[in-house]
Design a protein around this motif. Structure first.
Motif, PDB file in Angstrom:
ATOM      1  N   ILE A 114      -9.957  14.494  -1.232  1.00  0.00           N
ATOM      2  CA  ILE A 114     -10.385  13.709  -2.383  1.00  0.00           C
ATOM      3  C   ILE A 114      -9.991  14.430  -3.675  1.00  0.00           C
ATOM      4  CG2 ILE A 114     -12.370  12.788  -3.640  1.00  0.00           C
ATOM      5  CD1 ILE A 114     -11.930  11.269  -1.133  1.00  0.00           C
ATOM      6  N   GLY A 115      -9.343  13.693  -4.568  1.00  0.00           N
ATOM      7  CA  GLY A 115      -8.986  14.241  -5.876  1.00  0.00           C
ATOM      8  C   GLY A 115      -7.629  14.896  -5.952  1.00  0.00           C
ATOM      9  N   GLU A 116      -6.854  14.864  -4.857  1.00  0.00           N
ATOM     10  CA  GLU A 116      -5.596  15.605  -4.846  1.00  0.00           C
ATOM     11  C   GLU A 116      -4.351  14.729  -4.934  1.00  0.00           C
ATOM     12  OE1 GLU A 116      -4.794  18.850  -5.162  1.00  0.00           O
ATOM     13  OE2 GLU A 116      -6.901  18.914  -5.721  1.00  0.00           O
ATOM     14  N   HIS A 117      -4.502  13.448  -5.254  1.00  0.00           N
ATOM     15  CA  HIS A 117      -3.346  12.600  -5.529  1.00  0.00           C
ATOM     16  C   HIS A 117      -3.674  11.725  -6.727  1.00  0.00           C
ATOM     17  CE1 HIS A 117      -2.178  13.890  -1.483  1.00  0.00           C
ATOM     18  NE2 HIS A 117      -0.954  13.594  -1.843  1.00  0.00           N
ATOM     19  N   ASP A 118      -2.646  11.321  -7.466  1.00  0.00           N
ATOM     20  CA  ASP A 118      -2.897  10.781  -8.796  1.00  0.00           C
ATOM     21  C   ASP A 118      -2.419   9.360  -9.040  1.00  0.00           C
ATOM     22  OD1 ASP A 118      -3.986  13.285 -10.166  1.00  0.00           O
ATOM     23  OD2 ASP A 118      -2.141  14.014  -9.274  1.00  0.00           O
ATOM     24  N   ALA A 119      -1.737   8.743  -8.079  1.00  0.00           N
ATOM     25  CA  ALA A 119      -1.334   7.355  -8.275  1.00  0.00           C
ATOM     26  C   ALA A 119      -2.579   6.484  -8.419  1.00  0.00           C
ATOM     27  CB  ALA A 119      -0.484   6.876  -7.102  1.00  0.00           C
ATOM     28  N   GLU A 120      -2.438   5.358  -9.104  1.00  0.00           N
ATOM     29  CA  GLU A 120      -3.600   4.508  -9.367  1.00  0.00           C
ATOM     30  C   GLU A 120      -4.273   4.060  -8.072  1.00  0.00           C
ATOM     31  OE1 GLU A 120      -4.847   0.458 -11.832  1.00  0.00           O
ATOM     32  OE2 GLU A 120      -2.737   0.971 -11.550  1.00  0.00           O
ATOM     33  N   LEU A 121      -3.477   3.703  -7.069  1.00  0.00           N
ATOM     34  CA  LEU A 121      -4.043   3.285  -5.790  1.00  0.00           C
ATOM     35  C   LEU A 121      -4.788   4.437  -5.122  1.00  0.00           C
ATOM     36  CD1 LEU A 121      -4.446   1.262  -3.509  1.00  0.00           C
ATOM     37  CD2 LEU A 121      -2.177   1.866  -2.646  1.00  0.00           C
ATOM     38  N   ASP A 122      -4.210   5.628  -5.160  1.00  0.00           N
ATOM     39  CA  ASP A 122      -4.864   6.796  -4.566  1.00  0.00           C
ATOM     40  C   ASP A 122      -6.168   7.129  -5.289  1.00  0.00           C
ATOM     41  OD1 ASP A 122      -2.809   7.169  -2.705  1.00  0.00           O
ATOM     42  OD2 ASP A 122      -1.619   8.287  -4.152  1.00  0.00           O
ATOM     43  N   LEU A 152       0.822  -1.211   0.000  1.00  0.00           N
ATOM     44  CA  LEU A 152       0.000   0.000   0.000  1.00  0.00           C
ATOM     45  C   LEU A 152       0.856   1.261   0.000  1.00  0.00           C
ATOM     46  CD1 LEU A 152      -2.912  -0.859   2.464  1.00  0.00           C
ATOM     47  CD2 LEU A 152      -2.914  -0.968  -0.020  1.00  0.00           C
ATOM     48  N   THR A 153       1.835   1.325   0.893  1.00  0.00           N
ATOM     49  CA  THR A 153       2.626   2.550   1.009  1.00  0.00           C
ATOM     50  C   THR A 153       3.524   2.770  -0.198  1.00  0.00           C
ATOM     51  OG1 THR A 153       4.286   1.352   2.314  1.00  0.00           O
ATOM     52  CG2 THR A 153       2.588   2.557   3.521  1.00  0.00           C
ATOM     53  N   SER A 154       3.968   1.690  -0.841  1.00  0.00           N
ATOM     54  CA  SER A 154       4.853   1.846  -1.996  1.00  0.00           C
ATOM     55  C   SER A 154       4.092   2.249  -3.252  1.00  0.00           C
ATOM     56  CB  SER A 154       5.616   0.544  -2.263  1.00  0.00           C
ATOM     57  OG  SER A 154       4.726  -0.494  -2.652  1.00  0.00           O
ATOM     58  N   ARG A 155       2.775   1.974  -3.299  1.00  0.00           N
ATOM     59  CA  ARG A 155       1.989   2.286  -4.488  1.00  0.00           C
ATOM     60  C   ARG A 155       1.186   3.571  -4.343  1.00  0.00           C
ATOM     61  NH1 ARG A 155       1.532  -2.187  -7.889  1.00  0.00           N
ATOM     62  NH2 ARG A 155       0.707  -0.666  -9.360  1.00  0.00           N
ATOM     63  N   SER A 156       1.344   4.260  -3.212  1.00  0.00           N
ATOM     64  CA  SER A 156       0.552   5.454  -2.940  1.00  0.00           C
ATOM     65  C   SER A 156       1.440   6.684  -2.845  1.00  0.00           C
ATOM     66  CB  SER A 156      -0.222   5.282  -1.626  1.00  0.00           C
ATOM     67  OG  SER A 156      -0.812   6.498  -1.220  1.00  0.00           O
ATOM     68  N   LEU A 157       0.914   7.815  -3.320  1.00  0.00           N
ATOM     69  CA  LEU A 157       1.611   9.088  -3.162  1.00  0.00           C
ATOM     70  C   LEU A 157       1.168   9.820  -1.900  1.00  0.00           C
ATOM     71  CD1 LEU A 157       1.448  10.429  -6.831  1.00  0.00           C
ATOM     72  CD2 LEU A 157       3.414   9.431  -5.668  1.00  0.00           C
ATOM     73  N   ARG A 158       0.144   9.300  -1.218  1.00  0.00           N
ATOM     74  CA  ARG A 158      -0.437  10.039  -0.102  1.00  0.00           C
ATOM     75  C   ARG A 158      -0.348   9.324   1.240  1.00  0.00           C
ATOM     76  NH1 ARG A 158      -6.397   9.243  -2.107  1.00  0.00           N
ATOM     77  NH2 ARG A 158      -6.297  11.465  -2.527  1.00  0.00           N
ATOM     78  N   LEU A 159      -0.150   8.000   1.263  1.00  0.00           N
ATOM     79  CA  LEU A 159      -0.211   7.277   2.530  1.00  0.00           C
ATOM     80  C   LEU A 159       1.069   7.385   3.345  1.00  0.00           C
ATOM     81  CD1 LEU A 159      -2.131   4.031   1.496  1.00  0.00           C
ATOM     82  CD2 LEU A 159      -3.025   6.047   2.669  1.00  0.00           C
ATOM     83  N   GLY A 160       2.157   7.826   2.726  1.00  0.00           N
ATOM     84  CA  GLY A 160       3.402   7.963   3.469  1.00  0.00           C
ATOM     85  C   GLY A 160       4.088   6.624   3.659  1.00  0.00           C
TER      86      GLY A 160
END
Length: 310
Positions: A80-88, A61-69
């Protein structure tokens, strides 16, 4: 006669039903009902807890997300809507289907390879996917207005924001994220009531400036979308979007140039030449435009002579 009511106990968690989302992109199993009538939407600030479920790991999860840290521990807050990775992007969609204090489990697939190009054949893993299973507890969220409830200035601000984010992604070479942002910009801008704004602009200087910015911004978003579409060889779409841009801003050089490239790629020589000449008239010193015109036997001085006689 005595009527005996049978009260059924809630089914154990393992027996709870999985339901597909309307677009079939994820499955949901409700663990605890939420409160209220409304769900988060684009722009909502949401606080939630997320827990990976087998076979998903926290690292996935953390490696595929730009927002989870770097950790899933503790409270997470997102817009909502402010990150663009597929998981986000999928997390946004999921949370938009939840209510405050709701707890639910979700399953969905994402690409094994995070694509940056609209040409999806990226190696042998292009069609492979990874199963993600998570539990989310939506603690709270801030309600935001629907797009139709915003005024023209707010809509233009929203469109500008997403357009600028899209430009950043395009410059970084990520055309998938760029297109996603440009389409969000369009979602804001098409809600602007152009007729009302045009009437206000006749008597109000501030409205006139806003109308000017709206036209410029809308045209440039269409031109930016065409740049992404050129990268994926979607030439007919390029022609359509550049036409939309020119209807809003007839002096947009990039719209003429990119439409010319699309026509040339489709073998429409006369249309390509006409667009390149129109572009050169607006930007006489542009080397790229002159280079394209040389393919039609027009030298460095000839286009200027031809245009002076128009």
């Amino acid at each position: 006669m005595v009527v005996v009511e049978t009260v059924q106990e809630a089914a154990p968690e393992t027996e709870k039903k999985w339901d597909f989302a309307s677009d079939k992109t994820f499955k949901k199993r409700l663990i605890r009902k939420g409160k209220g009538l409304f769900c988060p939407r684009d722009g909502s600030v949401c606080q939630f807890l997320i827990t990976p479920l087998p076979p998903t790991s926290a690292e996935t999860l953390t490696s595929r997300s730009l927002r989870l840290g770097h950790t899933l521990e503790g409270l997470k807050e997102i817009i909502i809507g402010e990150h663009d990775a597929e998981l986000d992007h999928m997390l946004d969609k999921i949370i938009e289907h939840m209510k405050a204090e709701e707890v639910a489990e979700f399953k969905f697939n994402i690409n094994a390879v995070e694509h940056t190009s609209l040409n999806t054949e990226v190696g042998s893993k292009a069609k492979e996917s990874v199963l993600i299973a998570i539990r989310i507890e939506l603690l709270s969220f801030v309600e935001v207005p629907e797009l139709w409830e915003l005024n023209s200035a707010q809509l233009v601000d929203g469109g500008r924001h997403h357009k600028e984010e899209g430009v950043k992604w395009f410059k970084n070479g990520n055309h998938v994220y760029a297109l996603r942002r440009f389409m969000k910009a369009i979602r804001f801008l098409i809600v602007v009531d152009k007729e009302i704004l045009e009437n206000l602009a006749k008597e109000n200087e501030e409205a006139a400036e806003l109308l000017k910015e709206y036209r410029f911004l809308m045209a440039n978003v269409y031109v930016n979308i065409s740049a992404v579409q050129l990268k994926s060889n979607n030439y007919n779409a390029v022609i359509d979007n550049c036409g939309r841009a020119l209807a809003l801003e007839p002096s947009n050089v990039k719209a003429f140039y990119r439409r010319g490239l699309a026509h040339a790629s489709l073998g429409n020589s006369s249309s390509a030449k006409a667009d390149f000449l129109s572009a050169l008239k607006l930007s006489p010193n542009d080397k790229d435009i002159r280079k394209e015109l040389e393919k039609y036997g027009i030298g460095s001085k000839e286009p200027l002579k031809e245009m002076k006689t128009e």
